[in-house]
Design a protein around this motif. Structure first.
Motif, PDB file in Angstrom:
ATOM      1  N   ILE A  73      36.830   2.040 -16.095  1.00 13.68           N
ATOM      2  CA  ILE A  73      35.475   2.311 -15.648  1.00 13.68           C
ATOM      3  C   ILE A  73      35.558   2.524 -14.137  1.00 13.68           C
ATOM      4  CG2 ILE A  73      33.131   1.413 -15.464  1.00 13.68           C
ATOM      5  CD1 ILE A  73      33.933  -0.511 -17.822  1.00 13.68           C
ATOM      6  N   PRO A  74      35.159   3.678 -13.616  1.00 14.42           N
ATOM      7  CA  PRO A  74      35.334   3.928 -12.178  1.00 14.42           C
ATOM      8  C   PRO A  74      34.616   2.888 -11.312  1.00 14.42           C
ATOM      9  CG  PRO A  74      34.886   5.980 -13.331  1.00 14.42           C
ATOM     10  CD  PRO A  74      34.657   4.873 -14.325  1.00 14.42           C
ATOM     11  N   VAL A  75      35.212   2.632 -10.170  1.00 11.46           N
ATOM     12  CA  VAL A  75      34.697   1.602  -9.259  1.00 11.46           C
ATOM     13  C   VAL A  75      33.236   1.839  -8.910  1.00 11.46           C
ATOM     14  CG1 VAL A  75      34.918   0.650  -6.929  1.00 11.46           C
ATOM     15  CG2 VAL A  75      36.975   1.071  -8.309  1.00 11.46           C
ATOM     16  N   HIS A  76      32.860   3.103  -8.672  1.00 11.66           N
ATOM     17  CA  HIS A  76      31.489   3.378  -8.231  1.00 11.66           C
ATOM     18  C   HIS A  76      30.463   3.164  -9.334  1.00 11.66           C
ATOM     19  CE1 HIS A  76      32.792   7.255  -9.932  1.00 11.66           C
ATOM     20  NE2 HIS A  76      31.507   7.476 -10.190  1.00 11.66           N
ATOM     21  N   ARG A  77      30.915   2.926 -10.569  1.00 11.34           N
ATOM     22  CA  ARG A  77      30.009   2.619 -11.666  1.00 11.34           C
ATOM     23  C   ARG A  77      29.851   1.114 -11.894  1.00 11.34           C
ATOM     24  NH1 ARG A  77      29.103   6.426 -15.960  1.00 11.34           N
ATOM     25  NH2 ARG A  77      29.551   8.558 -15.296  1.00 11.34           N
ATOM     26  N   MET A  78      30.648   0.314 -11.222  1.00  9.98           N
ATOM     27  CA  MET A  78      30.547  -1.137 -11.364  1.00  9.98           C
ATOM     28  C   MET A  78      29.295  -1.637 -10.632  1.00  9.98           C
ATOM     29  SD  MET A  78      32.974  -2.399 -13.183  1.00  9.98           S
ATOM     30  CE  MET A  78      34.607  -2.030 -13.821  1.00  9.98           C
ATOM     31  N   PRO A  79      28.471  -2.468 -11.270  1.00  6.39           N
ATOM     32  CA  PRO A  79      27.221  -2.899 -10.635  1.00  6.39           C
ATOM     33  C   PRO A  79      27.402  -3.512  -9.247  1.00  6.39           C
ATOM     34  CG  PRO A  79      27.165  -3.460 -12.949  1.00  6.39           C
ATOM     35  CD  PRO A  79      28.545  -2.927 -12.680  1.00  6.39           C
ATOM     36  N   TYR A  80      28.503  -4.223  -9.021  1.00  7.38           N
ATOM     37  CA  TYR A  80      28.710  -4.815  -7.704  1.00  7.38           C
ATOM     38  C   TYR A  80      28.886  -3.744  -6.634  1.00  7.38           C
ATOM     39  CZ  TYR A  80      30.831  -7.223  -3.775  1.00  7.38           C
ATOM     40  OH  TYR A  80      31.115  -7.681  -2.506  1.00  7.38           O
ATOM     41  N   HIS A  81      29.653  -2.715  -6.924  1.00  4.43           N
ATOM     42  CA  HIS A  81      29.979  -1.690  -5.931  1.00  4.43           C
ATOM     43  C   HIS A  81      28.975  -0.531  -5.927  1.00  4.43           C
ATOM     44  CE1 HIS A  81      33.901  -3.325  -4.784  1.00  4.43           C
ATOM     45  NE2 HIS A  81      34.134  -3.558  -6.059  1.00  4.43           N
ATOM     46  N   ALA A  82      28.288  -0.316  -7.045  1.00  8.21           N
ATOM     47  CA  ALA A  82      27.478   0.894  -7.222  1.00  8.21           C
ATOM     48  C   ALA A  82      26.444   1.159  -6.131  1.00  8.21           C
ATOM     49  CB  ALA A  82      26.792   0.857  -8.589  1.00  8.21           C
ATOM     50  N   PRO A  83      25.729   0.142  -5.625  1.00  9.02           N
ATOM     51  CA  PRO A  83      24.689   0.451  -4.626  1.00  9.02           C
ATOM     52  C   PRO A  83      25.211   1.192  -3.397  1.00  9.02           C
ATOM     53  CG  PRO A  83      24.377  -1.760  -5.475  1.00  9.02           C
ATOM     54  CD  PRO A  83      25.699  -1.282  -6.021  1.00  9.02           C
ATOM     55  N   ARG A  84      26.463   0.979  -3.029  1.00  7.90           N
ATOM     56  CA  ARG A  84      27.008   1.646  -1.839  1.00  7.90           C
ATOM     57  C   ARG A  84      27.279   3.128  -2.070  1.00  7.90           C
ATOM     58  NH1 ARG A  84      30.504  -2.511  -2.075  1.00  7.90           N
ATOM     59  NH2 ARG A  84      32.309  -1.148  -2.209  1.00  7.90           N
ATOM     60  N   PHE A  85      27.258   3.544  -3.336  1.00 16.49           N
ATOM     61  CA  PHE A  85      27.639   4.922  -3.648  1.00 16.49           C
ATOM     62  C   PHE A  85      26.500   5.729  -4.243  1.00 16.49           C
ATOM     63  CE2 PHE A  85      31.507   2.332  -3.824  1.00 16.49           C
ATOM     64  CZ  PHE A  85      32.241   2.959  -2.827  1.00 16.49           C
ATOM     65  N   GLU A  86      25.282   5.226  -4.098  1.00 18.08           N
ATOM     66  CA  GLU A  86      24.129   5.988  -4.578  1.00 18.08           C
ATOM     67  C   GLU A  86      24.061   7.327  -3.853  1.00 18.08           C
ATOM     68  OE1 GLU A  86      20.547   3.770  -4.283  1.00 18.08           O
ATOM     69  OE2 GLU A  86      21.190   2.208  -5.691  1.00 18.08           O
ATOM     70  N   GLY A  87      23.880   8.386  -4.623  1.00 22.34           N
ATOM     71  CA  GLY A  87      23.816   9.728  -4.043  1.00 22.34           C
ATOM     72  C   GLY A  87      25.165  10.363  -3.817  1.00 22.34           C
ATOM     73  N   ARG A  88      26.259   9.605  -4.038  1.00 20.93           N
ATOM     74  CA  ARG A  88      27.612  10.152  -3.881  1.00 20.93           C
ATOM     75  C   ARG A  88      28.101  10.672  -5.228  1.00 20.93           C
ATOM     76  NH1 ARG A  88      30.517   7.133   0.010  1.00 20.93           N
ATOM     77  NH2 ARG A  88      32.383   8.323  -0.568  1.00 20.93           N
ATOM     78  N   SER A  89      28.994  11.627  -5.196  1.00 26.04           N
ATOM     79  CA  SER A  89      29.506  12.238  -6.417  1.00 26.04           C
ATOM     80  C   SER A  89      31.032  12.189  -6.428  1.00 26.04           C
ATOM     81  CB  SER A  89      29.036  13.694  -6.511  1.00 26.04           C
ATOM     82  OG  SER A  89      29.609  14.335  -7.621  1.00 26.04           O
ATOM     83  N   PHE A  90      31.587  11.773  -7.555  1.00 24.87           N
ATOM     84  CA  PHE A  90      33.034  11.760  -7.766  1.00 24.87           C
ATOM     85  C   PHE A  90      33.298  12.463  -9.105  1.00 24.87           C
ATOM     86  CE2 PHE A  90      31.798   8.060  -5.301  1.00 24.87           C
ATOM     87  CZ  PHE A  90      32.592   8.203  -4.167  1.00 24.87           C
TER      88      PHE A  90
END
Length: 387
Positions: free
Chosen positions: A333-350
């Motif tokens: 499961i990609p890091v940016h989809r993890m609830p802990y990390h996800a808020p920092r990547f809102e609006g970002r695309s991978f």
């Protein structure tokens, strides 16, 4: 009765058991000679000048980040397709963990992506590419893109693998390489990890950080008045109890002697799967070029499946495989989809990481998998996918 085939499995024999028993009968269960012997076996394999064994792969990443100087307010970058520890280790240091998308050909960090990222974020201090599945990162090209920044290759999948430069993973383009010895990895110590480096200053920092930050060498003590007294030691930095015990280290050393055979068998299985799955409807191979197979550690065997075209969601495919005694898993499961990390990547695309996550499936690949069992895996995949 047919055994259930998990995606990974440790390989333990009488040599491993005897090595552990010998330590249990010895004077040292921890902080003894078995740890030094294990470190030497890793150094001998990889060609690294220095190796520091630790409690697990996450601990290896953590002290590597600290040795690199990461601290509050700094930035480190890794890739989305990895276990969350690659990003967590940056965060443990108080730094901000950022992400660069993967190369769809290798599933390792995109060199072009890193170049563009660093142009926009010159403050980034540490780069952590991941040798996904056992295939090492892009070596010289990543080194050029990173410039003089510290590179820590998360080589948790890749002990015994070879980099693009021909060096064993553990020495070469990166400043440090971290390994994991979890039971499903190429070799196991139960839980365990290590950091390899050719830099003596990093080595010294890693040693201190592994064991509470305590120094004992008389010539390195800051309180010279007490230096040389037989009981004296001093804490010089804030370190951790990340030591590997001698019981684990003895198991690791015994396993290291068979690592080439383990990897050779994993490669045989991977090449068999490649041949059987090539041309299958709705299936794409991963890291299957001959040069990639030749140098990979083959920790994971993954394929990409177009579940929409198959007409079954991934969870159904996994359930039906399990009914045929074939285990499977999703890495990761990609890091940016993890609830802990996800808020920092809102609006970002991978996009490449998300596309890979949507299709990936890990199949059984471990040294004791027999030819008949590998054929069972192929038959199960064909039956479930209708190919």
């Amino acid at each position: 009765m047919t055994r259930f085939l998990g995606y990974g499995r440790q390989t333990i024999d009488d040599i491993d058991i005897q090595a552990v028993v010998d330590v249990l009968k010895s004077d040292f269960l921890t902080q003894g000679p078995a740890v030094t012997a294990f470190e030497k076996s890793i150094a001998d394999l990889t060609g690294a000048k220095y190796v520091v064994a630790v409690a697990n792969g996450t601990a290896a990443l953590h002290i590597a980040c600290l040795a690199a100087g990461l601290k509050d307010g700094d930035v480190g970058v890794t890739q989305p397709v990895t276990f969350c520890a690659s990003a967590n280790a940056i965060t443990y240091c108080g730094a901000r963990a950022d992400l660069v998308d993967i190369d769809p050909e290798t599933m390792t960090m995109s060199v072009d992506g890193l170049t563009a990222y660093l142009a926009d974020h010159p403050e980034c201090k540490v780069v952590i590419p991941v040798s996904y599945g056992g295939l090492s990162s892009s070596n010289a090209a990543l080194r050029k893109a990173a410039g003089d920044r510290i590179i820590i290759e998360d080589a948790s999948h890749s002990v015994g693998a070879i980099g693009e430069d021909g060096n064993m993973v553990g020495t070469g383009y990166a400043d440090m390489y971290t390994f994991s010895f979890h039971p499903v990895k190429p070799i196991t110590t139960g839980e365990g990890g290590a950091v390899a480096t050719d830099d003596p200053d990093l080595y010294k920092a890693l040693q201190l950080l592994r064991s509470h930050g305590i120094e004992r060498e008389p010539g390195l003590l800051q309180n010279t008045e007490d230096a040389g007294k037989p009981w004296y030691h001093e804490q010089q930095v804030l370190g951790f109890n990340y030591r590997l015990c001698d019981i684990q280290a003895a198991l690791g050393t015994a396993q290291m002697s068979r690592l080439p055979a383990f990897i050779a068998r994993r490669r045989e299985i991977a090449i068999f799967y490649d041949r059987e799955f090539a041309g299958m409807n709705h299936v794409r191979l991963v890291q299957a070029r001959p040069d990639q197979r030749d140098r990979s550690g083959h920790h994971l065997y993954t394929i990409r499946i177009d579940y929409d075209a198959v007409g079954k969601p991934r969870e159904q495919v996994m359930k039906e495989l399990a009914e045929r005694q074939v285990g499977s898993q999703v890495h990761y499961i990609p890091v940016h989809r993890m609830p802990y990390h996800a808020p920092r990547f809102e609006g970002r695309s991978f996009p490449e990481s998300d596309a890979y996550y949507a299709e990936t499936l890990t199949l059984p690949c471990f040294p004791t998998l027999t030819d008949d069992e590998a054929a069972q895996v192929v038959a199960a995949v064909r039956g479930v996918l209708g190919s």
